[in-house]
Design an enzyme around this catalytic site. Structure first.
Site, mmCIF file in Angstrom:
data_model
loop_
_atom_site.group_PDB
_atom_site.id
_atom_site.type_symbol
_atom_site.label_atom_id
_atom_site.label_comp_id
_atom_site.label_asym_id
_atom_site.label_seq_id
_atom_site.Cartn_x
_atom_site.Cartn_y
_atom_site.Cartn_z
ATOM 1 N N LYS A 176 19.803 86.767 26.795
ATOM 2 C CA LYS A 176 21.184 87.236 26.948
ATOM 3 C C LYS A 176 22.151 86.193 26.391
ATOM 4 O O LYS A 176 21.925 85.001 26.590
ATOM 5 C CB LYS A 176 21.516 87.431 28.440
ATOM 6 C CG LYS A 176 20.900 88.640 29.092
ATOM 7 C CD LYS A 176 21.319 88.736 30.555
ATOM 8 C CE LYS A 176 20.608 89.873 31.275
ATOM 9 N NZ LYS A 176 20.952 91.201 30.773
ATOM 10 N N ARG A 236 12.696 97.162 35.227
ATOM 11 C CA ARG A 236 11.852 98.358 35.322
ATOM 12 C C ARG A 236 10.369 98.004 35.346
ATOM 13 O O ARG A 236 9.552 98.758 35.860
ATOM 14 C CB ARG A 236 12.196 99.312 34.180
ATOM 15 C CG ARG A 236 11.962 98.758 32.817
ATOM 16 C CD ARG A 236 12.628 99.580 31.729
ATOM 17 N NE ARG A 236 14.075 99.352 31.663
ATOM 18 C CZ ARG A 236 14.885 99.942 30.789
ATOM 19 N NH1 ARG A 236 14.391 100.820 29.920
ATOM 20 N NH2 ARG A 236 16.170 99.685 30.774
HETATM 21 N N1 BES Z 1 19.932 93.058 34.899
HETATM 22 C C1 BES Z 1 20.210 93.756 33.691
HETATM 23 C C2 BES Z 1 21.220 94.895 33.879
HETATM 24 C C3 BES Z 1 22.634 94.519 34.270
HETATM 25 C C4 BES Z 1 23.638 94.447 33.318
HETATM 26 C C5 BES Z 1 22.975 94.314 35.598
HETATM 27 C C6 BES Z 1 24.937 94.135 33.698
HETATM 28 C C7 BES Z 1 24.263 94.015 35.979
HETATM 29 C C8 BES Z 1 25.253 93.928 35.044
HETATM 30 C C9 BES Z 1 18.936 94.355 33.127
HETATM 31 O O1 BES Z 1 17.769 93.659 33.384
HETATM 32 C C10 BES Z 1 19.094 94.427 31.651
HETATM 33 O O2 BES Z 1 19.239 93.409 31.046
HETATM 34 N N2 BES Z 1 19.097 95.634 31.102
HETATM 35 C C11 BES Z 1 19.279 95.827 29.706
HETATM 36 C C12 BES Z 1 18.358 96.943 29.275
HETATM 37 C C13 BES Z 1 18.242 97.077 27.776
HETATM 38 C C14 BES Z 1 17.520 95.888 27.218
HETATM 39 C C15 BES Z 1 17.486 98.345 27.485
HETATM 40 C C16 BES Z 1 20.738 96.219 29.463
HETATM 41 O O3 BES Z 1 21.327 96.920 30.271
HETATM 42 O O4 BES Z 1 21.278 95.763 28.452
HETATM 43 ZN ZN ZN Z 2 17.370 92.121 31.946
#
Ligand code: BES
Ligand code: ZN
Ligand code: ZN
Length: 466
Positions: A246, A320
């Site tokens: 990230k 997931r």
């Molecule tokens: N923990 C994040 C989701 C999240 C985003 C929670 C903002 C709270 C605030 C999750 O693990 C994630 O990174 N999801 C990705 C999925 C994508 C790679 C398909 C996302 O939402 O970008």
């Molecule tokens: Zn994530």
């Protein structure tokens, strides 16, 4: 401090009593300041003998019970800001909603609004205020207190920094909770997780020097259970994204990636005390998503507990993977329903904003149950579609399923992915938005930070059984 209402521009009956005790001082100031008492506005009157807070209730008609909860939050905020210790609050709108219901939601608002997290601040700590609701109904006020303790627990867990709240620490706190309120608890470490065959969860967890902990709590009613329920919470104590790293700005607040787990623990605390006639099992696959020579990669193929194989296309879609095994494990006990909460996708935040959770129901009747429970509590959830045709997006060339599809409808694809691993009636709540309030205005019932979102909905849903 005494708190009384201004309704339809006039002092309430209770306010008038107080005013006569104070020789008309309130009425005088009310006139002088031209305080109109619009709903949610307040007027602070520091009299020599007594602090008084007037609370505007707006017009005489058209109130909803949930307005009382918001008013409670408002009062609590004033009280905390002024460092007041003892507060007697009028039972707002008791004539309209009845003493019992009015005092229940007022107490909820007061307790939820009074929360602060100041553990790591040497200054600015003030002791908690004590609230008394005039003419309140004792038992429901007490119950609101028990529920608030659960919400406080969830908020504390979310607010703890990730260097303190590691998966191991989360497990310790779950164990402490179990001893305190009388729940069964089982905790597995790296060996137990691998021996069971939780290959998806382990893949996420193994990159961190902080070991994972799989946590299971069980509440058993005294009589034979009329229903057996499972609660599952996403428990990433920190989510860097892994090798699909990230950027810094998105990584901020990722200590809150265990808000689902926190909600489940908070709810279990309340359930253990309110003792409903149902069995409730809680499952948390706690881990940290980090980078190292042992971390999982993009292109890896994993095998989950239920035998399904997963191609990793993005290591940031880790929640997931941990949930796949938690859901498969929860299914082994053949529950009548599984409700799972997770800060799962940024996509859901884009769709619904920061104040609402997305509700994805693989089982329609269960979805309605959870939605109704949420409505009573004032926690906002909105039904989202489990569009079957989108399953094609998760097709993998090498495994049974891929862990991501494409960007469009990302929250839906995530929900569809989870449903492959839940072998029981299943509802998924995506709380990526409401689990953590970046700004105080994102949160209706308390300060910025962990919100404890989901605790009250889960408790309400469980308590409605039977
Ligand atoms: N923990 C994040 C989701 C999240 C985003 C929670 C903002 C709270 C605030 C999750 O693990 C994630 O990174 N999801 C990705 C999925 C994508 C790679 C398909 C996302 O939402 O970008
Ligand atoms: Zn994530
Ligand atoms: Zn995550």
């Amino acid at each position: 401090m005494r708190v009384v209402a201004v309704l339809g521009g006039e002092l309430s009956e209770e306010g008038r009593w107080l005013d006569s005790e104070l020789d008309g001082a309130i009425g005088h100031i009310l006139k002088e300041t031209r305080f109109k008492g619009e709903i949610g506005t307040t007027l602070y009157i520091p009299l020599p003998r007594l602090q008084v807070l007037l609370v505007g209730l707006g017009r005489r008609r058209g109130h909803r019970l949930s307005d009382v909860r918001r008013l409670g939050v408002k009062v609590a905020e004033e009280v905390v800001e002024r460092g007041v210790r003892e507060v007697a609050v009028e039972n707002f709108l008791a004539a309209r909603f009845g003493k019992r219901d009015a005092s229940r939601v007022l107490a909820e608002g007061l307790y939820l609004g009074a929360y602060r997290f100041s553990r790591y601040q040497n200054e600015g700590k003030s002791p908690r205020a004590r609230f008394v609701i005039a003419q309140g109904y004792g038992p429901v006020v007490e119950e609101a207190g028990v529920v608030a303790e659960g919400v406080y627990l969830a908020r504390d867990l979310v607010n703890e920094p990730p260097n303190v709240l590691t998966p191991e620490e989360l497990a310790w706190r779950a164990e402490r909770l179990a001893t305190e309120v009388g729940l069964e608890v089982r905790v597995l470490g790296p060996e137990g997780i691998q021996n069971l065959g939780m290959g998806a969860y382990w893949a996420v967890a193994k990159g961190s020097a902080n070991e994972p902990r799989f946590i299971e709590l069980v509440y058993r009613p005294e009589e034979e259970a009329i229903r057996r329920l499972a609660l599952v919470g996403k428990g990433l104590t920190f989510d860097t994204g892994g090798y699909s790293l990230k950027p810094t700005d998105s990584m901020k607040t990722m200590k809150a990636d265990m808000a689902g787990a926190a909600a489940v623990l908070g709810a279990m605390r309340v359930i253990a005390q309110l003792k409903p006639p149902v069995e409730v099992r809680a499952y948390i696959a706690a881990a940290e998503n980090m980078i190292s020579g042992r971390a999982y990669r993009v292109d890896d193929v994993l095998r989950a507990l239920n035998g399904k194989t997963i191609e990793v296309l993005n290591t940031d879609a880790e929640g997931r993977l941990t949930l796949a095994d938690a859901l498969a494990y929860a299914s082994l006990a053949e529950p009548d329903a599984i409700v799972e909460l997770s800060t799962l996708t940024g996509s859901c935040v884009v769709a619904l904003g920061r104040e609402m959770a997305g509700l994805f129901a693989a089982d329609e009747a269960l979805g309605r149950e959870v939605q109704r429970a949420a409505e009573t509590t004032g926690e906002k959830v909105w039904p989202m579609p489990m569009e079957e045709s989108y399953r094609r997006k998760l097709k993998s060339k090498i495994a049974d399923i891929a862990n991501v599809g494409d960007r469009a409808g990302g929250a839906i694809q995530a929900a569809l992915f989870l449903s492959e691993f839940a072998d029981a009636p299943f509802v998924h709540l995506d709380i990526a938005g409401p689990g953590f309030a970046v700004k105080p205005e994102d949160h209706a019932y308390g300060p910025a930070g962990g919100t404890g979102f989901g605790v009250r909905t889960l408790v309400e849903w469980v308590m409605r059984q039977g």
